[in-house]
Write an enzyme that holds these catalytic residues in place. Sequence first.
Site, mmCIF file in Angstrom:
data_model
loop_
_atom_site.group_PDB
_atom_site.id
_atom_site.type_symbol
_atom_site.label_atom_id
_atom_site.label_comp_id
_atom_site.label_asym_id
_atom_site.label_seq_id
_atom_site.Cartn_x
_atom_site.Cartn_y
_atom_site.Cartn_z
ATOM 1 N N GLU A 1 -43.117 42.990 122.731
ATOM 2 C CA GLU A 1 -42.012 42.218 123.519
ATOM 3 C C GLU A 1 -42.734 41.601 124.351
ATOM 4 O OE1 GLU A 1 -38.356 44.199 124.667
ATOM 5 O OE2 GLU A 1 -38.229 45.173 122.705
ATOM 6 N N GLU B 1 -43.822 39.490 120.881
ATOM 7 C CA GLU B 1 -43.359 39.563 119.634
ATOM 8 C C GLU B 1 -42.445 40.500 119.277
ATOM 9 O OE1 GLU B 1 -44.188 42.429 118.142
ATOM 10 O OE2 GLU B 1 -45.275 42.784 119.783
#
Length: 353
Positions: A321, A178
């Site tokens: 991420e 994310e």
Amino acid sequence: MSSEDRLKATLGRIQTVDSSWIDQARARQLQLTKPRESLGRLEEVANRMAAIQATLHPSVDKARIVLFAADHGVCAEGVNPYPQSVTAQMVANFLRGGAAINALAKVAGVELEIVDAGVAHDIPETNGLICRAIARGTDNFCQGPAMTRLQAIEALILGIDMAERAVADKVTLLGMGEMGIANTTATSAVTAALTGLVPALVVGRGTGADDACMARKRSAVERALALHLEHIHTPLDLLTRLGGFEIGAMCGLCIGAAAARCAVLVDGFIATAAAALAVQFKKGVRDYLFPAHRSTEPGQVPLLEMIGHRPLLDMEMRLGEGTGAALAVPVMRAAVAAFTGMATFESAGVSEA
């Protein structure tokens, strides 16, 4: 079929893993040319993969990480040291291949897909971007619900779509990541609501909040809980009131993957909250989850207890991420390679103890 009916249908397809496959995998482990349980947790990983895929010849050759980006209205409360525009700038960086997840995914041989689930600002570069924005960021949950019920369902469906897309592409191991300024604040609120813990125990520094910023984060989460807790009765209520579009999408990814019997590598704090929420929607989801790493964010620990699995790695990371998921892919592949590639005592002509 409406989005809500599709969500219910997907949840209905989730089945718990048949434990007899675990037993068969353990029996095979005893036949391999190594001392009993000498590969430790690699054996546990391989056994679970065999059970998920219902075969003694599991595969994790094709892996993909789906990175969902979205913004949060609670950013207006001063809970992050970075401006909200950084979300869009980092998405552009992902698309250019310049971020940590790009480097780690390349090393691990993992496909990477970037999804706009609700970024507030224009993204400077969009080549390769999957554009599925629910809205231009959530609303400020200190003032009202983060999103509408329909938006929450659409976020879940987005994740289900990405899981089904991956399975159709013959992906056998999914990871999730994310990006979203202020998403550790939203995740802390989700975590507090899921676990019943006070904000002080689950709010961490995220992207490097100083003491003043930390105080604002705790205050925002406390006010959000005071405003919303009495209205939260279901996992969907929780997502609607306190969540984010990327949190909902990752939750949906877990649900969709479980329905398709595909294993999921769960990244750090935010991904773990999404996975724990997915388990609240359907307990059987936990059978398909592999926490990739232990984050330094304090709120992840109680979430891992809810999922019921230990992380594969502890690298003192907190980037997000999907970076932890990328690092864990080679571990998953090694576990399966040892299980499927080693000789047995009989075939190798090696005497057993």
